[in-house]
Design a protein around this motif. Structure first.
Motif, PDB file in Angstrom:
ATOM      1  N   GLY A 120     -13.993  -3.285  -2.074  1.00  0.00           N
ATOM      2  CA  GLY A 120     -13.496  -3.757  -0.784  1.00  0.00           C
ATOM      3  C   GLY A 120     -11.980  -3.764  -0.714  1.00  0.00           C
ATOM      4  O   GLY A 120     -11.393  -3.451   0.339  1.00  0.00           O
ATOM      5  N   LEU A 121     -11.335  -4.114  -1.818  1.00  0.00           N
ATOM      6  CA  LEU A 121      -9.869  -4.112  -1.856  1.00  0.00           C
ATOM      7  C   LEU A 121      -9.332  -2.695  -1.674  1.00  0.00           C
ATOM      8  O   LEU A 121      -8.312  -2.483  -1.011  1.00  0.00           O
ATOM      9  N   ASP A 122     -10.028  -1.717  -2.259  1.00  0.00           N
ATOM     10  CA  ASP A 122      -9.600  -0.328  -2.113  1.00  0.00           C
ATOM     11  C   ASP A 122      -9.753   0.159  -0.672  1.00  0.00           C
ATOM     12  O   ASP A 122      -8.928   0.918  -0.162  1.00  0.00           O
ATOM     13  N   ASP A 126      -3.929  -2.973   1.319  1.00  0.00           N
ATOM     14  CA  ASP A 126      -2.885  -2.115   0.762  1.00  0.00           C
ATOM     15  C   ASP A 126      -2.198  -2.802  -0.408  1.00  0.00           C
ATOM     16  O   ASP A 126      -1.012  -2.605  -0.667  1.00  0.00           O
ATOM     17  N   LEU A 127      -2.978  -3.639  -1.117  1.00  0.00           N
ATOM     18  CA  LEU A 127      -2.439  -4.303  -2.293  1.00  0.00           C
ATOM     19  C   LEU A 127      -2.072  -3.272  -3.356  1.00  0.00           C
ATOM     20  O   LEU A 127      -2.661  -2.190  -3.439  1.00  0.00           O
ATOM     21  N   SER A 128      -1.132  -3.657  -4.194  1.00  0.00           N
ATOM     22  CA  SER A 128      -0.752  -2.774  -5.294  1.00  0.00           C
ATOM     23  C   SER A 128      -1.854  -2.740  -6.343  1.00  0.00           C
ATOM     24  O   SER A 128      -2.737  -3.597  -6.372  1.00  0.00           O
ATOM     25  N   LYS A 129      -1.769  -1.745  -7.201  1.00  0.00           N
ATOM     26  CA  LYS A 129      -2.764  -1.602  -8.267  1.00  0.00           C
ATOM     27  C   LYS A 129      -2.791  -2.843  -9.149  1.00  0.00           C
ATOM     28  O   LYS A 129      -3.864  -3.320  -9.537  1.00  0.00           O
ATOM     29  N   ASP A 130      -1.625  -3.392  -9.463  1.00  0.00           N
ATOM     30  CA  ASP A 130      -1.558  -4.581 -10.314  1.00  0.00           C
ATOM     31  C   ASP A 130      -2.150  -5.804  -9.618  1.00  0.00           C
ATOM     32  O   ASP A 130      -2.821  -6.630 -10.257  1.00  0.00           O
ATOM     33  N   GLU A 131      -1.900  -5.925  -8.308  1.00  0.00           N
ATOM     34  CA  GLU A 131      -2.456  -7.063  -7.573  1.00  0.00           C
ATOM     35  C   GLU A 131      -3.976  -6.991  -7.524  1.00  0.00           C
ATOM     36  O   GLU A 131      -4.678  -7.994  -7.686  1.00  0.00           O
TER      37      GLU A 131
END
Length: 382
Positions: A120-122, A126-131
């Protein structure tokens, strides 16, 4: 004359009112087959932000349809769904900020646990990969599946798979969670553990959860508020204690409790200020009830209800009536003793081993202050 307050301009902050409840469902109605099948009718409910609400009822009562209307998977014929002050009645599911966990676990088999939770985050952020990594790992830690993040779903137990499904919903930090019998396919021991975990999780998150089940024990274990439904309508809303101890009608009295409430058909008899219930097989006086306060008349047909724990096996000479034991079953620390009087079956629960069935005919007594009465329309009158 207008006051000085009237003449002052009201600030935007004062004009903005907080929603009455976190979730408001008003006048919901849903039909199928061109309106000939009414699945939900005049459903009204308010839910607070940190409340665990359970929809409970037999199969086909409308609880899942109601949940699907809240989620947007179904659109109601009438009524509205308000989430945190916003009317979302006809919004698409993706625009409602709700997490839905289904009975059948729907994980992507070609993805790892980590990828399933992150899905779902993907798709929606638009969070960063680390977040994303941090949120997924924090969620997995909370659900006690951190060690499974790099495994495929097929390598997990049923309980772990259901945790992954819940984690995929949690990581999105939704307004509320909707769970449709999520533990129905788990074995009894695992289901008990998952019930404890989901209750703990809801407390930690402080989020609204709406949980659908037909299992009354599951409902009584989980719910802050229980909504009992039958034939598409709400029968009663209350805490588990209210539902168990103060049923509003005969359906609820019979549906809640295991073994279920004993029901005897009888007639109200009024003698001065004293009230008796007379059946074909016994007569019992209602204590602490005056005829002037009684919501039935002399000769009215009534249903007498009493839970098995408030009936007692006694010597034949001491009972309100005598009956023959049909079957005795071990139910943990209690025995359930099944009788029949006349043509009416009933159950008494007593401490394990207290009642011996060497003598099959026993006396039966009541805690008469625990009797409920229902009228011919099956409404509670005492």
């Amino acid at each position: 004359m207008s006051s000085s307050r009237d003449s002052q301009e009201i600030s935007p902050a004062e004009q903005t009112q907080e929603p009455a409840h976190y979730i408001d469902i008003n006048g919901l109605r849903k039909t199928f087959s061109n309106g000939t099948v009414v699945a939900v009718d005049d459903f009204n409910l308010d839910i607070e932000e940190d409340e665990f609400v359970v929809f409970l009822g037999p199969s086909g009562c409308g609880k899942t349809t109601t949940l699907r209307c809240i989620s947007g998977l179904e659109l109601p014929d009438e009524g509205e769904v308000i989430l945190n002050g916003r009317d979302v009645t006809f919004d698409k599911p993706k625009d409602r900020d709700l997490a839905f966990v289904f009975q059948n676990i729907t994980l992507f088999p070609h993805m790892t646990v980590r990828e399933n939770i992150r899905f779902g985050l993907d798709m929606k952020t638009d969070l960063s990969k680390d977040e994303k990594k941090r949120k997924v790992e924090e969620t997995a830690e909370l659900l006690d599946i951190a060690e499974t993040l790099d495994r495929q779903p097929t390598a997990l137990s049923g309980g772990q798979q259901q945790r992954v499904s819940i984690g995929r919903a949690m990581v999105m930090e939704p307004t509320a969670f909707l769970l449709d019998e999520p533990f129905a396919n788990l074995d009894a021991n695992l289901r008990d553990r998952m019930q404890t975990e989901i209750k703990r999780l809801q407390r930690e998150l402080g989020k609204s959860m709406i949980f659908v089940t037909h299992d009354q024990e599951e409902a009584m274990t989980l719910g802050d508020k229980i909504v009992i439904m039958e034939d598409g309508e709400i029968q009663q809303v209350g805490t588990p204690y209210e539902i168990y101890n103060q049923p509003k009608n005969l359906f609820i009295a019979k549906f809640i409790g295991s073994p279920s409430t004993n029901i005897f058909e009888g007639t109200a008899k009024i003698n001065g200020e004293e009230i008796y219930i007379e059946t074909d097989d016994f007569e019992v006086r209602l204590p602490n009830v005056r005829a002037s306060e009684f919501a039935a008349s002399n000769g009215d047909m009534v249903f007498l209800g009493i839970r098995p724990e408030y009936m007692h096996v006694v010597p034949k000479s001491e009972g309100i009536f005598n009956a023959e034991i049909d079957v005795k079953e071990l139910h943990g620390e209690h025995d359930a003793i099944y009788f029949t009087v006349g043509e009416t079956p009933f159950t008494v629960t007593e401490p394990q081993g207290q009642v011996q069935d060497t003598e099959r005919v026993k006396g039966v007594d009541f805690d008469t202050d625990k009797i409920w009465l229902f009228n011919e329309r099956e409404e509670r009158i005492h």
